[in-house]
Design a protein around this motif. Structure first.
Motif, PDB file in Angstrom:
ATOM      1  N   LYS A  16      33.924  26.092 -35.345  1.00 53.98           N
ATOM      2  CA  LYS A  16      34.693  26.332 -36.571  1.00 53.98           C
ATOM      3  C   LYS A  16      33.955  27.223 -37.563  1.00 53.98           C
ATOM      4  N   SER A  17      32.604  27.245 -37.462  1.00 58.38           N
ATOM      5  CA  SER A  17      31.819  28.042 -38.412  1.00 58.38           C
ATOM      6  C   SER A  17      31.316  29.342 -37.789  1.00 58.38           C
ATOM      7  N   LEU A  18      31.804  29.656 -36.593  1.00 55.06           N
ATOM      8  CA  LEU A  18      31.323  30.843 -35.882  1.00 55.06           C
ATOM      9  C   LEU A  18      31.571  32.116 -36.684  1.00 55.06           C
ATOM     10  N   ASP A  19      32.629  32.122 -37.473  1.00 54.54           N
ATOM     11  CA  ASP A  19      32.936  33.337 -38.229  1.00 54.54           C
ATOM     12  C   ASP A  19      31.958  33.574 -39.378  1.00 54.54           C
ATOM     13  N   THR A  20      31.079  32.598 -39.648  1.00 54.71           N
ATOM     14  CA  THR A  20      30.084  32.786 -40.713  1.00 54.71           C
ATOM     15  C   THR A  20      28.797  33.410 -40.174  1.00 54.71           C
ATOM     16  N   PHE A  21      28.699  33.551 -38.856  1.00 54.11           N
ATOM     17  CA  PHE A  21      27.484  34.098 -38.255  1.00 54.11           C
ATOM     18  C   PHE A  21      27.349  35.586 -38.552  1.00 54.11           C
ATOM     19  N   ASP A  22      26.175  35.966 -39.070  1.00 50.54           N
ATOM     20  CA  ASP A  22      25.866  37.367 -39.333  1.00 50.54           C
ATOM     21  C   ASP A  22      25.452  38.025 -38.024  1.00 50.54           C
ATOM     22  N   ARG A  23      26.275  38.953 -37.550  1.00 46.29           N
ATOM     23  CA  ARG A  23      26.039  39.557 -36.232  1.00 46.29           C
ATOM     24  C   ARG A  23      24.671  40.253 -36.139  1.00 46.29           C
ATOM     25  N   ARG A  24      24.067  40.581 -37.276  1.00 45.68           N
ATOM     26  CA  ARG A  24      22.767  41.249 -37.246  1.00 45.68           C
ATOM     27  C   ARG A  24      21.630  40.253 -36.995  1.00 45.68           C
ATOM     28  N   ALA A  25      21.917  38.972 -37.141  1.00 43.03           N
ATOM     29  CA  ALA A  25      20.889  37.942 -36.993  1.00 43.03           C
ATOM     30  C   ALA A  25      20.764  37.509 -35.535  1.00 43.03           C
ATOM     31  N   ASN A  26      19.716  36.695 -35.264  1.00 42.88           N
ATOM     32  CA  ASN A  26      19.515  36.148 -33.928  1.00 42.88           C
ATOM     33  C   ASN A  26      20.457  34.962 -33.741  1.00 42.88           C
ATOM     34  N   PHE A  27      21.293  35.027 -32.719  1.00 44.94           N
ATOM     35  CA  PHE A  27      22.313  33.996 -32.556  1.00 44.94           C
ATOM     36  C   PHE A  27      21.705  32.632 -32.279  1.00 44.94           C
ATOM     37  N   GLN A  28      20.682  32.595 -31.410  1.00 47.34           N
ATOM     38  CA  GLN A  28      20.081  31.298 -31.074  1.00 47.34           C
ATOM     39  C   GLN A  28      19.455  30.647 -32.300  1.00 47.34           C
ATOM     40  N   THR A  29      18.759  31.443 -33.117  1.00 48.45           N
ATOM     41  CA  THR A  29      18.151  30.911 -34.336  1.00 48.45           C
ATOM     42  C   THR A  29      19.213  30.317 -35.247  1.00 48.45           C
ATOM     43  N   MET A  52      20.149  36.794 -16.778  1.00 55.02           N
ATOM     44  CA  MET A  52      20.313  36.492 -18.200  1.00 55.02           C
ATOM     45  C   MET A  52      19.252  35.487 -18.639  1.00 55.02           C
ATOM     46  N   SER A  53      18.619  35.749 -19.761  1.00 54.07           N
ATOM     47  CA  SER A  53      17.621  34.816 -20.279  1.00 54.07           C
ATOM     48  C   SER A  53      18.287  33.527 -20.702  1.00 54.07           C
ATOM     49  N   ALA A  54      17.546  32.417 -20.577  1.00 55.34           N
ATOM     50  CA  ALA A  54      18.087  31.119 -20.988  1.00 55.34           C
ATOM     51  C   ALA A  54      17.976  30.938 -22.487  1.00 55.34           C
ATOM     52  N   ASP A  55      17.271  31.868 -23.155  1.00 48.37           N
ATOM     53  CA  ASP A  55      17.011  31.687 -24.581  1.00 48.37           C
ATOM     54  C   ASP A  55      17.836  32.599 -25.478  1.00 48.37           C
ATOM     55  N   ALA A  56      18.596  33.486 -24.896  1.00 48.21           N
ATOM     56  CA  ALA A  56      19.368  34.382 -25.753  1.00 48.21           C
ATOM     57  C   ALA A  56      20.645  34.795 -25.050  1.00 48.21           C
ATOM     58  N   LEU A  57      21.651  35.078 -25.856  1.00 44.79           N
ATOM     59  CA  LEU A  57      22.883  35.593 -25.288  1.00 44.79           C
ATOM     60  C   LEU A  57      22.602  36.969 -24.707  1.00 44.79           C
ATOM     61  N   PRO A  58      23.392  37.410 -23.748  1.00 42.72           N
ATOM     62  CA  PRO A  58      23.182  38.726 -23.148  1.00 42.72           C
ATOM     63  C   PRO A  58      23.409  39.819 -24.181  1.00 42.72           C
ATOM     64  N   PRO A  59      23.085  41.075 -23.815  1.00 43.04           N
ATOM     65  CA  PRO A  59      23.275  42.180 -24.759  1.00 43.04           C
ATOM     66  C   PRO A  59      24.687  42.238 -25.322  1.00 43.04           C
ATOM     67  N   ALA A  60      25.648  41.744 -24.557  1.00 49.49           N
ATOM     68  CA  ALA A  60      27.042  41.778 -25.009  1.00 49.49           C
ATOM     69  C   ALA A  60      27.377  40.568 -25.871  1.00 49.49           C
ATOM     70  N   ALA A  61      26.363  39.987 -26.532  1.00 50.42           N
ATOM     71  CA  ALA A  61      26.575  38.793 -27.349  1.00 50.42           C
ATOM     72  C   ALA A  61      27.660  39.016 -28.375  1.00 50.42           C
ATOM     73  N   ASP A  62      27.636  40.179 -29.008  1.00 50.14           N
ATOM     74  CA  ASP A  62      28.622  40.473 -30.044  1.00 50.14           C
ATOM     75  C   ASP A  62      30.032  40.425 -29.473  1.00 50.14           C
ATOM     76  N   ALA A  63      30.156  40.907 -28.254  1.00 54.92           N
ATOM     77  CA  ALA A  63      31.469  40.909 -27.613  1.00 54.92           C
ATOM     78  C   ALA A  63      31.921  39.487 -27.306  1.00 54.92           C
ATOM     79  N   ILE A  64      30.964  38.631 -26.851  1.00 54.19           N
ATOM     80  CA  ILE A  64      31.311  37.240 -26.547  1.00 54.19           C
ATOM     81  C   ILE A  64      31.751  36.514 -27.812  1.00 54.19           C
ATOM     82  N   LEU A 104      36.075  34.344 -31.358  1.00 54.79           N
ATOM     83  CA  LEU A 104      36.833  34.391 -32.608  1.00 54.79           C
ATOM     84  C   LEU A 104      38.309  34.722 -32.356  1.00 54.79           C
ATOM     85  N   ASN A 105      38.553  35.371 -31.220  1.00 54.47           N
ATOM     86  CA  ASN A 105      39.934  35.703 -30.858  1.00 54.47           C
ATOM     87  C   ASN A 105      40.587  34.614 -30.016  1.00 54.47           C
TER      88      ASN A 105
END
Length: 202
Positions: free
Chosen positions: A63-76, A1-13, A18-19
């Motif tokens: 607390k603000s994780l639900d505002t993240f646009d899944r299409r965007a880069n999570f690290q950014t 796993m890269s240290a700079d990005a979540l794995p491909p399953a980022a959306d799942a994480i 959120l759950n």
């Protein structure tokens, strides 16, 4: 796993977070903690305070994780939110104290001897006070640029991103601000020399 990005399953994480899946959130914290800590350290300049601020930032990120646009880069997104939260913290601390007394730590401004004599400490304190007063006399745009660069130690690019300005404009403001700051400090010193021991009024 890269240290700079979540794995491909980022959306799942993120979905697991959120759950309410604490283990998933701990994975994210473990991966990005150093990046967030480095951002916090730039704003407070002390390891213990940066640790506290990092914890606070991660709490608010959660607390603000639900505002993240899944299409965007999570690290950014995470770094942008972290930096904004640190700036908010910096501003709130400054507002509470109504001065820069704790925002500008003397140790950030000049080297201090391990055990300076009392007169040396007094002289250093006077220099810091001169700096605070001189900064307050700068135009807001110049003061912001100088503080972000010389006190918070952000890069030119980081400042340009934060202020939404071209990097060339940022460099120009910093140079003008430093020149004006030096002029104000000299003016204050001249005033002190003219009226000994009256201190500096702001």
């Amino acid at each position: 796993m890269s240290a700079d990005a979540l794995p491909p399953a980022a959306d799942a994480i993120i979905e697991r977070c959120l759950n309410g899946d604490q283990a998933a959130w701990e994975d994210i914290v473990r991966q990005y903690r150093r990046k967030v800590f480095n951002i916090a350290y730039k704003f407070v300049g002390r390891h213990d305070q940066a640790e506290d601020l990092t914890q606070d930032v991660f709490l608010k990120l959660y607390k603000s994780l639900d505002t993240f646009d899944r299409r965007a880069n999570f690290q950014t997104w995470l770094i942008s939110v972290s930096r904004n939260l640190c700036i908010d913290h910096y501003r709130s601390v400054r507002k509470e104290r109504e001065t820069m007394n704790r925002d500008v730590d003397p140790s950030d401004l000049a080297p201090v001897a391990p055990d300076p004599a009392a007169d040396a400490r007094l002289e250093h304190r006077d220099r810091v006070q001169l700096l605070r007063v001189a900064l307050d006399r700068l135009a807001p745009t110049l003061r912001t640029a100088v503080m972000l660069r010389d006190i918070q130690e952000l890069t030119y690019q980081e400042i340009a991103d934060r202020l939404q300005l071209p990097e060339g404009t940022v460099k120009s403001r910093i140079n003008r601000g430093r020149t004006e700051l030096a002029r104000q400090i000299q003016r204050l010193r001249d005033q002190q020399d003219a009226v000994p021991r009256t201190g500096v009024s702001g």
